[in-house]
Motif scaffolding. Structure first.
Motif, PDB file in Angstrom:
ATOM      1  N   ARG A 291      39.691  35.739  42.875  1.00 31.42           N
ATOM      2  CA  ARG A 291      38.428  36.310  42.399  1.00 31.42           C
ATOM      3  C   ARG A 291      37.326  35.249  42.418  1.00 31.42           C
ATOM      4  O   ARG A 291      36.190  35.514  42.824  1.00 31.42           O
ATOM      5  CB  ARG A 291      38.589  36.830  40.970  1.00 31.42           C
ATOM      6  CG  ARG A 291      39.389  38.084  40.839  1.00 31.42           C
ATOM      7  CD  ARG A 291      38.654  39.313  41.307  1.00 31.42           C
ATOM      8  NE  ARG A 291      37.740  39.826  40.293  1.00 31.42           N
ATOM      9  CZ  ARG A 291      36.884  40.806  40.504  1.00 31.42           C
ATOM     10  NH1 ARG A 291      36.793  41.351  41.696  1.00 31.42           N
ATOM     11  NH2 ARG A 291      36.096  41.231  39.547  1.00 31.42           N
ATOM     12  N   ALA A 292      37.656  34.046  41.949  1.00 32.51           N
ATOM     13  CA  ALA A 292      36.670  32.971  41.945  1.00 32.51           C
ATOM     14  C   ALA A 292      36.276  32.586  43.364  1.00 32.51           C
ATOM     15  O   ALA A 292      35.098  32.312  43.644  1.00 32.51           O
ATOM     16  CB  ALA A 292      37.229  31.758  41.191  1.00 32.51           C
ATOM     17  N   LEU A 293      37.233  32.590  44.269  1.00 31.63           N
ATOM     18  CA  LEU A 293      36.947  32.284  45.668  1.00 31.63           C
ATOM     19  C   LEU A 293      35.947  33.289  46.239  1.00 31.63           C
ATOM     20  O   LEU A 293      34.986  32.922  46.927  1.00 31.63           O
ATOM     21  CB  LEU A 293      38.250  32.315  46.470  1.00 31.63           C
ATOM     22  CG  LEU A 293      38.163  31.951  47.956  1.00 31.63           C
ATOM     23  CD1 LEU A 293      37.770  30.491  48.122  1.00 31.63           C
ATOM     24  CD2 LEU A 293      39.505  32.224  48.641  1.00 31.63           C
ATOM     25  N   SER A 294      36.164  34.552  45.946  1.00 37.85           N
ATOM     26  CA  SER A 294      35.249  35.590  46.422  1.00 37.85           C
ATOM     27  C   SER A 294      33.876  35.434  45.791  1.00 37.85           C
ATOM     28  O   SER A 294      32.841  35.533  46.467  1.00 37.85           O
ATOM     29  CB  SER A 294      35.831  36.974  46.101  1.00 37.85           C
ATOM     30  OG  SER A 294      34.962  37.998  46.518  1.00 37.85           O
ATOM     31  N   ARG A 295      33.833  35.165  44.497  1.00 37.79           N
ATOM     32  CA  ARG A 295      32.547  35.018  43.821  1.00 37.79           C
ATOM     33  C   ARG A 295      31.791  33.777  44.283  1.00 37.79           C
ATOM     34  O   ARG A 295      30.572  33.699  44.131  1.00 37.79           O
ATOM     35  CB  ARG A 295      32.742  34.984  42.313  1.00 37.79           C
ATOM     36  CG  ARG A 295      33.197  36.330  41.760  1.00 37.79           C
ATOM     37  CD  ARG A 295      33.061  36.418  40.270  1.00 37.79           C
ATOM     38  NE  ARG A 295      33.385  37.753  39.789  1.00 37.79           N
ATOM     39  CZ  ARG A 295      33.184  38.179  38.556  1.00 37.79           C
ATOM     40  NH1 ARG A 295      32.658  37.356  37.658  1.00 37.79           N
ATOM     41  NH2 ARG A 295      33.501  39.407  38.193  1.00 37.79           N
ATOM     42  N   ALA A 296      32.503  32.834  44.839  1.00 40.78           N
ATOM     43  CA  ALA A 296      31.856  31.649  45.399  1.00 40.78           C
ATOM     44  C   ALA A 296      31.263  31.926  46.768  1.00 40.78           C
ATOM     45  O   ALA A 296      30.657  31.041  47.376  1.00 40.78           O
ATOM     46  CB  ALA A 296      32.860  30.504  45.482  1.00 40.78           C
TER      47      ALA A 296
END
Length: 706
Positions: A291-296
């Protein structure tokens, strides 16, 4: 609607707010609109306690004015002054008010340190509350043994804090330091944290902590939504020797970076390390790393990782989300075969077990087809989307089905389906869009209502005297509590709605009216049902809101639409993102706006309507000016910030409004725009029943010119 009837509607709505037993009180309040007492009551309601006291001092004194003065002193923390102004409740006050005041009086005595008075009045308090307040008074009087005895075993932080202080005053510094140190570790964001640190350092200079204790403090910061402080707490900590503790450390780092919102790459790395250590949060960590990877902004890298997660953790509660997000991101990135991934998800056992995700995936398939101008495919997927209780989603399906039919050249059928969209999302976002499309197609301005009103006349009921008393004094929170007591005695749900409406509590009235919306939207506001419209779409703090919006050229109805979506009219609410008050302002945003207005604010003042409303109006007005009157862009920026909205506008704009909103990549902001416009439109229809399509929505949106 004839002009005479339009003039009648607001007057009738006002009279309907209170029934026969309350009319005399309402008339009295109206008669004193220009007088000191009405001004004081309004000031109290808006949180302007100093102004309320000045107003009361300018007029004649009577029991009600003394009582209201006492309430204002107490709101300012001046409890001795409150008791000096009013300590004996007269027999003429309603019994409910008398009972409430007996408890209030004891609370004020305890807060003022008047323990003899507290002991005389304590019988009005619940047993546990009585013990807590008695301990506070004993502490103030220097009877520390009695204070520690009363507080021993209490688990709330306030009691534990006072217990530690009483232990210190009892001559036990080592025990007090240990207690204070534990509190400082457990609740670092608490208001007494600095005091605890001072107490602990007197015995243990430096407050040296081990890694586990630092992690406990980080958990406390995160629980208080203070991500930056959690990051600082965890910085440079040595790796624990045990594997579970290492997993805990990296989990907390991942969580802190994730909740900071601007440090997603670091969050991914931390969560990945936590997941590899296979602690108790392994599945959570593995999922949120992606999720954090996508939000980055690394959506293409996130897609295969979501697919890998779903295979590795098939029994996790996140497995369905991972499968869906992999397919959805493939579609958003326009990757080859994205539609096949979505179709596979729709047909999967996971989707069948999670109908909400399946419905969303069906919509994604329809949207892909609409963008590709594959109108038959779009019709097929839209037809598969089931009805739900949320009118917004039903309106979305109908509106885009009509849009697709029109694009396919089926004009007559498209017109009929646009008309269906009007009733699928009454007066809301998709109804507003559909009405404009129908007018563009040469149709007459469509009817906004089905035209089959149901009998929703205000029930005959007499609010209790305590409700009327509190309303007259501007004590709406007290009126709401009294109304809640009253509502528990009522059986009929419409009666309960009427009771909360009569109490003047916007939050409870709005919530109570929700089951009646489908019936309410079948006909325009009228003398028969305006009372229920006002319950569903209340306008609290009316004078303050009108003054602030009209002075800035903002539609008052738009402001109330924001307030409904942001806070449900709760002045003291704090969100998980630390947004505060009626208009859910972040402290940093509020400070910036306040500086421009020459105001001094703090967190506590943001919970006062008199501070929050002007700041919210100024902020929204500034956004509207920045986007040159394009309301949907200002609404989006209120939620997501101007940087994001500017990015979504380029390249390629001007863009059709309906398509631009549908493609806002952040679901929270996309839903926010649609919900605020829906609430705005319904408030507008209530204030302008003859003009239900009058909200200002441009056909296209474009970047602001420099």
């Amino acid at each position: 609607m004839p002009p005479a009837l339009r003039l009648l509607v607001p007057s009738y709505a006002l009279l309907c707010l209170l029934c026969a037993a309350n009319v005399a009180h309402l008339a009295q309040a109206q008669a004193s609109d220009a007088g000191y007492f009405f001004a004081a009551a309004r000031a109290f309601d808006e949180g302007r306690y100093e102004d309320a006291l000045l107003s009361l001092a300018s007029g004649p004194e009577n029991p009600e004015s003394r009582y209201l003065a006492a309430r204002n002193h107490a709101a300012l923390g001046k409890y001795k002054e409150a008791l000096a102004a009013f300590s004996e409740v007269p027999e003429s006050f309603p019994q409910g008010v008398r009972d409430d005041f007996l408890s209030l009086r004891a609370e004020w005595a305890a807060a003022a340190g008047l323990c003899a008075k507290l002991n005389a009045w304590a019988d009005a308090l619940p047993k546990e509350r009585r013990a807590r307040l008695s301990a506070e008074c004993a502490f103030r009087e220097g009877d520390f043994a009695a204070a520690t005895s009363a507080l021993d075993g209490m688990q709330d932080l306030a009691s534990r804090s006072l217990y530690a202080q009483a232990v210190l005053k009892s001559g036990k510094p080592e025990q007090a330091a240990s207690l204070a140190r534990n509190l400082w570790i457990e609740a670092p964001a608490h208001g007494d944290a600095a005091l605890w640190a001072s107490m602990a350092e007197k015995h243990t200079p430096g407050l040296t902590l081990n890694t586990s204790q630092h992690m406990t403090r980080a958990e406390g910061w995160l629980a208080a939504h203070r991500a930056q402080e959690a990051i600082a707490e965890l910085r440079d900590l040595p790796e624990p020797s045990s594997k579970p503790e290492r997993a805990r450390l990296w989990h907390l780092r991942g969580e802190a970076f994730y909740k900071a919102r601007n440090r997603y790459p670091e969050s991914t790395k931390a969560f990945d390390k936590a997941a590899k250590l296979a602690g108790p949060t392994e599945a959570y960590d593995a999922f949120h790393a992606v999720r954090a990877l996508s939000r980055a902004g690394s959506d293409r890298k996130a897609i295969p990782r979501y697919e890998k997660f779903a295979k590795a953790y098939p029994k996790s509660s996140y497995a369905g989300d991972a499968m869906y997000l992999a397919a959805w991101l493939s579609a958003r990135e326009n990757l080859k075969g994205a539609d096949r991934k979505l179709q596979a998800f729709v047909s999967s056992a996971v989707a069948r077990a999670e109908p909400g995700l399946r419905r969303t995936a069906l919509w994604d398939l329809a949207w892909l087809a609409i963008k590709a101008e594959k109108h038959r495919d779009a019709q097929r997927w839209l037809a598969e989307i089931p009805d739900v209780s949320e009118t917004l989603l039903n309106g979305q399906r109908s509106y885009w089905r009509a849009h697709s039919l029109l694009a396919a050249g089926e004009r007559t059928q498209a017109i009929e389906v646009f008309k269906e969209a009007l009733l699928a999302d009454p007066l809301g976002w998709y109804a507003q869009l559909a009405a404009r499309r129908l007018i563009d197609l040469g149709e007459a301005a469509p009817a906004a209502y089905a035209g089959t009103p149901e009998p929703l006349a205000q029930p005959t009921l007499s609010p209790p005297d305590d409700v009327s008393f509190y309303r007259r004094l501007g004590l709406y929170a007290d009126a709401a509590r009294a109304s809640e007591r009253w509502g528990k005695t009522l059986k009929d749900r419409l009666l309960v709605t009427a009771a909360h409406s009569a109490s003047g509590d916007a939050t409870q009235a709005h919530a109570a009216a929700q089951p009646w919306l489908s019936s309410l939207f079948k006909s325009a506001p009228s003398p028969d049902n305006t009372w229920l419209w006002r319950a569903a779409f209340p306008m609290p703090y009316t004078n303050l809101v009108r003054a602030e919006t009209e002075s800035r050229g903002l539609p008052t109805t738009l402001f109330y639409g924001h307030m409904q979506v942001e806070s449900r009219y709760k002045p003291a609410v704090v969100s998980g993102a630390d947004a505060i008050g009626l208009m859910q302002l972040l402290p940093s945003t509020a400070q910036s706006v306040a500086k421009g207005l020459g105001l001094s604010i703090d967190r506590a003042s943001l919970k006062r309507p008199a501070q929050n409303i002007p700041l919210g109006a100024s902020y929204l007005s500034g956004l509207l000016k920045r986007y040159q009157g394009q309301y949907p862009l200002a609404i989006a920026a209120y939620n997501a910030g101007t940087r994001r909205v500017d990015g979504w506008l380029s390249p390629g704009c001007p863009c059709a409004l309906d398509r631009w909103v549908e493609e806002i990549p952040v679901a929270q902001t996309r839903n926010y725009v649609r919900r605020v416009v829906s609430a705005w439109a319904r408030y507008h229809a209530l204030s302008n029943p003859e003009d239900p399509w009058g909200v200002e929505l441009p056909a296209q949106v474009m970047p602001p010119t420099k």
